[in-house]
Design a protein around this motif. Structure first.
Motif, PDB file in Angstrom:
ATOM      1  N   CYS A 143       0.818  -1.212   0.000  1.00  0.00           N
ATOM      2  CA  CYS A 143       0.000   0.000   0.000  1.00  0.00           C
ATOM      3  C   CYS A 143       0.861   1.276   0.000  1.00  0.00           C
ATOM      4  O   CYS A 143       1.751   1.436   0.818  1.00  0.00           O
ATOM      5  N   ARG A 144       0.589   2.176  -0.946  1.00  0.00           N
ATOM      6  CA  ARG A 144       1.356   3.428  -1.033  1.00  0.00           C
ATOM      7  C   ARG A 144       1.195   4.261   0.228  1.00  0.00           C
ATOM      8  O   ARG A 144       2.131   4.873   0.710  1.00  0.00           O
ATOM      9  N   ARG A 145      -0.032   4.317   0.722  1.00  0.00           N
ATOM     10  CA  ARG A 145      -0.308   5.181   1.870  1.00  0.00           C
ATOM     11  C   ARG A 145       0.420   4.671   3.116  1.00  0.00           C
ATOM     12  O   ARG A 145       0.971   5.448   3.881  1.00  0.00           O
ATOM     13  N   CYS A 159      -4.817   0.800   2.761  1.00  0.00           N
ATOM     14  CA  CYS A 159      -5.822   1.859   2.753  1.00  0.00           C
ATOM     15  C   CYS A 159      -7.037   1.564   1.888  1.00  0.00           C
ATOM     16  O   CYS A 159      -8.101   2.133   2.082  1.00  0.00           O
ATOM     17  N   GLY A 160      -6.886   0.735   0.872  1.00  0.00           N
ATOM     18  CA  GLY A 160      -8.012   0.503  -0.029  1.00  0.00           C
ATOM     19  C   GLY A 160      -8.246   1.633  -1.007  1.00  0.00           C
ATOM     20  O   GLY A 160      -9.192   1.605  -1.781  1.00  0.00           O
ATOM     21  N   ASN A 161      -7.422   2.666  -0.990  1.00  0.00           N
ATOM     22  CA  ASN A 161      -7.625   3.789  -1.897  1.00  0.00           C
ATOM     23  C   ASN A 161      -6.316   4.257  -2.517  1.00  0.00           C
ATOM     24  O   ASN A 161      -6.002   5.445  -2.557  1.00  0.00           O
ATOM     25  N   CYS A 162      -5.523   3.294  -2.993  1.00  0.00           N
ATOM     26  CA  CYS A 162      -4.339   3.637  -3.777  1.00  0.00           C
ATOM     27  C   CYS A 162      -4.250   2.589  -4.876  1.00  0.00           C
ATOM     28  O   CYS A 162      -4.953   1.585  -4.835  1.00  0.00           O
ATOM     29  N   CYS A 168      -3.529  -1.019  -3.685  1.00  0.00           N
ATOM     30  CA  CYS A 168      -4.657  -1.652  -2.990  1.00  0.00           C
ATOM     31  C   CYS A 168      -5.775  -1.987  -3.980  1.00  0.00           C
ATOM     32  O   CYS A 168      -6.394  -3.039  -3.890  1.00  0.00           O
TER      33      CYS A 168
END
Ligand code: ADP
Ligand code: ZN
Length: 630
Positions: free
Chosen positions: A398-400, A414-417, A420
């Protein structure tokens, strides 16, 4: 129109300031039209109202301003706000006045008579908030006239400017420690969006805030989606990305910032985007001041402008509805990258941070570090910054998580990168890595030659270029042993193993040398995992649409109303020459479109509409709504 000079302030005017608030929450609801506090806001506000000092570290968009604006409304006297950016000061004061708050500023853009009007208003107690530039505050005159009135609190915005080794040091900030001496009983609050522990320490010491309460928020920006893609055909990729970002905000093109390293490339990309129907403008330090100001104004006041800029652009740009930040060159550090991407989505609506980078970026940056003036320690620091940036780019996780870990914060995927959302395949690249390395080793050993990635890839793929033939490199043992991979795939292999520290580019041409760790791979004692990548632009283009979906829950009719409201807002903003968001934010217009209010009372239920905005704009908004729905 609300006058922008100080005169009306002396005469006094109606609005929130003449009210007494029973609690911070009542002020939040009546003046700003919001329902509840976010994160640490309430705790910070309570601390300051009770007379205590505070240090607030919050990411961009978290809502730092309310942390001192509300205490200023509740405490006796005037809240004095130290702010380094004049343009920002103007917009903040405009926005406050539109909420009925009695605000003014003192800075070098004013004439002496203008300033004395503001000073008289301060002394008469006819202000709630006074914004002042640090260099102006640091004069005997300013200190003396402030002492003749009543200061409710001091807010020191952009407090990281006091950090001498930070990236934005301003000497005038050092003198602010004087405030602690002159006003020992007046609460002071320092605020910044710069996260590192070192900066935090410097703020505490240099501003004499040893007894302050510390509020450190998470630096996560959950509404920003991070995407990092390999560079293949950068112009086509950028255009596809910008169009994708637009397609997801139906009806209205998205505002965005594209960062490039050189002045020349900002011009080039802006021209290219413009030729393809995007309203794009270049911005860099080589343009004259008037052009820069116009460009910045248009970006703030109009919808859907894309600025293609060097990092000279952005500091002090407080536009809340920037929907994307794109990097077409590799940033030099994770700090810089995070700060630049943080300019997207301050309003909390979905936004995208998109970065494309390639082998050439890595080679070029290594060269710049090698050639940079300064001692070895300095070059090591630059190198460490670059390595952290490369690790972020090449991670299969995950990037975040990677970003937040860099700032010392643990988090779950995060589910938003991109990683993910579309988990990358990884593959065993040990054999290709060995092929590339042994070609380098042979050329060095057998012929004492060094080459850049391009020529090495030609050798591996068995391409008979003029150079290959002339050098008789088709007689090397490794000639043609890599024809199972495309050129693009080889470039990805080379880039990733450089990023992993197995190869190091050298000199002007970025010729590749093997490092000490490479020998472990050559001996087969270590494997190399690589990230699988799309081979063509087309594959990237059809990847999932970017998720700027702030409008997605609106029906077609609601969307049409939203557009009408934006047109109305644009006219209003132009007439009053303020940025559109000072009138209403997108989120507020969207809520109006979704709720279809028919009375002034119903308008008050909408987030972002307090009493003064209802009184100023209510009738006009209801007219737009009823025209659209009749
Ligand atoms: P920062 O200075 O931390 O970047 P701002 O103070 O500019 O953030 O606030 C960012 C945006 O969030 C602004 O549009 C502000 O009005 C809005 N905002 C702040 N606090 C709240 C809240 N409690 N509820 C709703 N919106 C808020
Ligand atoms: Zn993620």
């Amino acid at each position: 129109m609300i006058p922008s000079d100080g005169q009306h302030l002396v005469a006094g005017e109606g609005g929130a300031s003449h009210m007494r608030f029973a609690s911070p929450l009542e002020a939040l609801r009546t003046v700003f039209g919001y329902d509840s506090f976010r994160g640490d806001q309430a705790a910070i506000i309570d601390t300051v109202i009770a007379g205590g000092d505070a240090i607030a570290l919050m990411p961009t968009g978290a809502g730092k301003s309310l942390c001192y604006q509300i205490p200023a409304l509740l405490r006796e006297g005037v809240g004095v706000v130290v702010s380094p950016l004049i343009a920002l000061m103007h917009d903040q004061v405009d926005a406050l006045r539109r909420n009925g708050v009695r605000a003014a500023y003192l800075n070098s853009s004013q004439s002496a008579p203008e300033r004395s009007i503001v000073e008289r208003a301060y002394l008469a107690g006819a202000l709630d908030l006074l914004y002042i530039a640090p260099e102006r505050l640091n004069s005997d005159h300013a200190m003396e006239f402030l002492a003749r009135g009543k200061v409710a609190l001091f807010a020191i915005d952009e407090a990281h400017c006091v950090a001498q080794w930070g990236h934005d040091f301003r000497p005038d900030y050092l003198a602010l420690s004087e405030l602690a001496v002159r006003w020992p009983d007046t609460p002071r609050i320092a605020l910044t969006a710069t996260a590192t522990a070192a900066t935090h320490r410097e703020i505490t010491e240099r501003l004499q805030l040893q007894t302050a309460r510390h509020f450190v928020s998470s630096f996560d920006r959950p509404n920003i989606q991070y995407r990092i893609v390999p560079k293949i055909d950068v112009r086509a990729q950028l255009l596809a990305f910008v169009r994708g970002a637009e397609a997801d905000t139906p009806g209205s093109p998205a505002s965005g910032i594209v960062y490039a390293l050189s002045r020349a490339s900002t011009e080039k990309f802006a021209t290219y985007l413009s030729a393809h129907g995007v309203t794009a403008l270049p911005y860099h330090a080589g343009l004259d001041a008037a052009t820069r100001r116009d460009t910045q104004d248009r970006f703030l006041r109009e919808d859907g402008i894309v600025i293609v800029a060097t990092i000279a652009f952005g500091m002090g740009i407080d536009k809340p509805d920037v929907r994307f930040v794109a990097h077409v060159d590799l940033p030099k550090s994770v700090e810089g990258y995070y700060q630049e991407t943080g300019r997207a989505g301050r309003d909390g609506d979905p936004a995208i941070a998109w970065l494309t980078y390639g082998l050439q970026d890595v080679v070029q940056q290594r060269r710049m570090i090698d050639e940079s003036p300064g001692d070895l320690a300095h070059r090591r620091r630059l190198s460490a910054h670059l390595d952290a940036m490369l690790a972020l780019c090449e991670t299969v996780e995950c990037r975040r998580q990677n970003l937040l870990a860099y700032f010392g914060e643990a988090s779950a995927p995060c589910g938003n990168c991109d990683t993910c959302l579309e988990p990358p395949q990884s593959w065993d690249g040990t054999v290709p890595a060995q092929k590339l390395m042994s070609t380098i080793v042979r050329l060095k050993r057998e012929r004492n030659q060094e080459f850049g990635a391009g020529h090495l890839i030609d050798i591996l793929r068995g391409i008979n270029t003029a150079r290959v033939t002339a050098q008789r490199h088709n007689q090397l043992a490794t000639w043609g042993i890599g024809d199972d991979l495309s050129e693009q795939q080889w470039r990805s292999v080379a880039r990733q193993i450089i990023a992993q520290g197995l190869l190091a580019p050298h000199g002007e041409y970025g010729t590749l040398r093997v490092t000490d760790t490479a020998s472990e791979v050559l001996k087969g004692a270590r494997t190399v995992r690589l990230r699988a990548e799309p081979d063509k632009v087309a594959r990237q283009r059809t990847a999932k649409p970017v998720a700027v979906a702030a409008n997605s829950h609106l029906t077609t009719e609601q969307l049409a109303l939203f557009e009408r409201l934006r047109v109305w807002r644009a006219t209003e903003a132009r007439e009053q020459s303020v940025p559109a968001y000072v009138v209403f934010s997108d989120a507020t217009l969207r809520a109006i479109a979704a709720q279809n209010p028919t009375t002034l009372e119903e308008l008050l239920d909408i987030s972002g509409i307090g009493i003064t905005k209802r009184d100023t704009y209510g009738e006009a908004v209801l007219r737009v709504v009823s025209e659209a729905t009749s």
